[in-house]
Design an enzyme around this catalytic site. Sequence first.
Site, PDB file in Angstrom:
ATOM      1  N   GLU A 147      -4.653   1.799   2.816  1.00 20.15           N
ATOM      2  CA  GLU A 147      -5.070   0.658   3.393  1.00 20.15           C
ATOM      3  C   GLU A 147      -4.971   0.864   4.920  1.00 20.15           C
ATOM      4  OE1 GLU A 147      -3.562  -2.571   6.297  1.00 20.15           O
ATOM      5  OE2 GLU A 147      -2.669  -0.622   5.971  1.00 20.15           O
ATOM      6  N   GLU A 148      -4.477   2.046   5.344  1.00 14.04           N
ATOM      7  CA  GLU A 148      -4.358   2.407   6.636  1.00 14.04           C
ATOM      8  C   GLU A 148      -5.657   2.936   7.426  1.00 14.04           C
ATOM      9  OE1 GLU A 148      -2.048   1.750   8.386  1.00 14.04           O
ATOM     10  OE2 GLU A 148      -0.100   1.792   7.303  1.00 14.04           O
ATOM     11  N   ASP A 183       6.258   0.556   6.720  1.00 10.46           N
ATOM     12  CA  ASP A 183       4.890   0.386   6.533  1.00 10.46           C
ATOM     13  C   ASP A 183       4.368   1.695   5.646  1.00 10.46           C
ATOM     14  OD1 ASP A 183       2.085  -0.329   6.872  1.00 10.46           O
ATOM     15  OD2 ASP A 183       2.130   0.616   8.798  1.00 10.46           O
ATOM     16  N   HIS A 198       3.782   2.615  12.683  1.00  8.70           N
ATOM     17  CA  HIS A 198       2.949   3.903  12.604  1.00  8.70           C
ATOM     18  C   HIS A 198       3.430   4.892  13.646  1.00  8.70           C
ATOM     19  CE1 HIS A 198      -1.118   1.112  11.981  1.00  8.70           C
ATOM     20  NE2 HIS A 198      -0.352   1.077  10.895  1.00  8.70           N
ATOM     21  N   ASP A 224       2.945  -6.392   3.146  1.00  6.77           N
ATOM     22  CA  ASP A 224       2.889  -5.521   4.037  1.00  6.77           C
ATOM     23  C   ASP A 224       3.019  -5.680   5.643  1.00  6.77           C
ATOM     24  OD1 ASP A 224       1.800  -3.186   5.341  1.00  6.77           O
ATOM     25  OD2 ASP A 224      -0.365  -3.745   5.134  1.00  6.77           O
ATOM     26  N   HIS A 280       1.004  -1.290  -0.098  1.00  8.59           N
ATOM     27  CA  HIS A 280      -0.071  -0.157   0.112  1.00  8.59           C
ATOM     28  C   HIS A 280       0.818   1.283   0.062  1.00  8.59           C
ATOM     29  CE1 HIS A 280       0.441   1.041   4.563  1.00  8.59           C
ATOM     30  NE2 HIS A 280       0.026  -0.296   4.512  1.00  8.59           N
TER      31      HIS A 280
END
Lengths: 456, 456
Positions: free
Chosen positions: B326-327, B292, B425, B354, B280
């Site tokens: 995606e997040e 990520d 994140h 991912d 993503h």
Amino acid sequence: MKKQTTFITSILLSLSLSTFAQDNDSVMVRKFFDESLMRGKSYEWLRDLTGNVGPRLSGSEGAKKAVQWGKTLLESGGYDRVFLQDVMVPHWERGAKEEGYILNGKEKIKVPIAALGGSIATPKKGITAEVIEVKTFQELRALGKEKCEGKIIFFNRPMDATRINTFEAYGMAGDQRRAGANEAAKVGAIGVIIRSLSNTENDYPHTGSMSYATGVPLIPAAALSTKAATLLSNILKENPSTKFYFKQSCQTFDDAPSHNVVAEIKGSEHPEEIIVVGGHLDSWDLAQGAHDDGTGIVQSMEVIRMFKALNIRPKHTIRVVLFMNEENGTRGGIKYAELAKANNEKHIFGLESDSGGFTPKGFGMQGASAELLSKFQAYRKLFAPYGIHEFERGGGGADIGPLAPQGTVLIGFKPDSQRYFEYHHASNDTFETVNQRELELGAAAMASLVYLLDKM
Amino acid sequence: MKKQTTFITSILLSLSLSTFAQDNDSVMVRKFFDESLMRGKSYEWLRDLTGNVGPRLSGSEGAKKAVQWGKTLLESGGYDRVFLQDVMVPHWERGAKEEGYILNGKEKIKVPIAALGGSIATPKKGITAEVIEVKTFQELRALGKEKCEGKIIFFNRPMDATRINTFEAYGMAGDQRRAGANEAAKVGAIGVIIRSLSNTENDYPHTGSMSYATGVPLIPAAALSTKAATLLSNILKENPSTKFYFKQSCQTFDDAPSHNVVAEIKGSEHPEEIIVVGGHLDSWDLAQGAHDDGTGIVQSMEVIRMFKALNIRPKHTIRVVLFMNEENGTRGGIKYAELAKANNEKHIFGLESDSGGFTPKGFGMQGASAELLSKFQAYRKLFAPYGIHEFERGGGGADIGPLAPQGTVLIGFKPDSQRYFEYHHASNDTFETVNQRELELGAAAMASLVYLLDKM
């Protein structure tokens, strides 16, 4: 009919016993992993060793502090015995920070360099000469005195990136560092610079040991950072008469007294048979020695700590050894094996962690019978839930190596090797590059293997 | 006799053909690894994406730049087709940097916090209230309105360190972030703070998506760094009437137009059957989105680059998709599957990366027949020389997930998971934490698997 029934019963019984043993082993392996991940000490010990002791090259004040650090920590563990073994070690010092410049016509480019361990100093003013770049000794010999006399030889063969196990690539490139100065001296060169043995393009020069052969002149040798090596090579393509200047003031002193640090838990059934687990306490002077080999030290200490914490009395004596002087002499390992022989000790297994504190991938075993090797490989099933799959022939370690002639089966702990040579022997080998979980998984894997070997 | 001979001959023939196929496959797998490790582009692409595009949350300027970046790069690859798919995505913005303080009597301790994605703002002055620490929703419900009304609920259940696959531990702790605000609102709380979903003790708050249930009041939610959570918990033990203050000004805007970026190489034999490979493109706003999922993006792009570089024409169409969102919505993945259905496309396999750019450990497969799964598991032998051993049931990925109802077999790329939640994140998810070799090994493993699936 009866005979057959008995036979079947006995098969079923042995099957169920073996299943039971396997289940029981699984439970114990799980306990080691839980202990290491939940209540492990290895990470905090490593923080202490790298931060408060720091660099600890053989013969240095740091090495003395490290011996005291290990002894004190092990003495607080409540083991059956903690002691030091005397050993005389080489004592080489780097001196003032080295200087290196690429001299391209009027351009003067400063580059990061570091003397190789064991090298002599340059004259005080440093040396300046044209540079001959080669990839191999063969190439150097072909050039001969005619081209090389009075020059600085630049060994620039990179580590082979396609080797999945980076230790193989390291092994294949290592001749440049270990023996480059001798080969260069034979063709009349006045100095040697090598591309750092690293597979990362960065600004850290990676030191490491070299030695002088008898009968050839001694010339100074240093490592360039990989980036500097690439830069120099590119500049040489444009201007083959580019010169290099470097200055280093390293020095070899008389051998110094030092120690291996040893702790043991006595075996309940075969105290005279020893399983030795270790890493090396010394490190290069440039670095905190986190992955090389602080991690091996704290993982080895964690093995016996966990045996005590989980209340497991081993059948054989388990001995942890913090070996001195792996980096430039292996005197600690040699002395340990000498004493083992002199004291009539029987070392059945040796396990060494000296490949960094990365996620465990497996173990390599050498000196085992086919039967033993197959038992060892059957451990795969027990370790697979922890992502550990590689149980192979070959392995061991530099410090336990001298035990081989005594019939000791040697085992090397194999963590993932991808990042190791980013840090190896360079000033970026710091605590921050060690991941706590990876370190703890390694300690748990080692303890589990020692537990299984002890039962075997 | 003749029959038996024929039978044996045919067994031998099929064995030798299968050995030949296996050998040939080994050669091709080796080629992908050599290409990735020697001439790979993934690392430089990642440097560019993380450094020059940077954070790229759905609906942001960064996301727009990322779409353009992906399109331009793929267009320069000479593939059969490069196109965008329109998709409307959520648009949430963090606003000014959050502030958080532990108020212990007269002591005021500033701590690192970050609003959870999708949260509402606090009032402009922030909110201050006593803190109720809980580990589970059950515990919260047991306390009820009586204890929780007007308070800030502090969810402090850490990730389970004993899970070897850290994604399991993440899954088990994730309810606190995703639904903590709803549960807290039900018992009258005015705000929620959660312990960051990380297994590392550090100072980085880890954001991530949350959503509000219908019928419960909306209250603001934020993540504390793990160190701050431990600190707050310790202070609460001493002084249960400790208060917490936090202020955040995040906001949800109207959905914004965005895109999936798609490139394909047409299949030579079954162009209508598609193998899709992706990651993503969006990332959280705090981070460069390196692991990520910048790594998944560049690895996916590297798969088709290598097919071209090695001159391999696949039998089936291979499509790379850089999924958007995606997040916080998975809108890109949902849209992709919708369009696939509307266009009558047949997706035979989906592969997603991912889980970070770490050393590859294996793949997980879902939706496969027993026969297919067993063929997949037989690939172990081909990948073992690369340290890749895990071929298991289960896997897939959030973006390819919506293809499942169309009968697509879904595969998740499984790198080593130990370090992922140190960065996930959070603002420390940077390019520097990615090791070039680990990234390249992953890309090679993915390309090799796609090659084998295409042949199957």
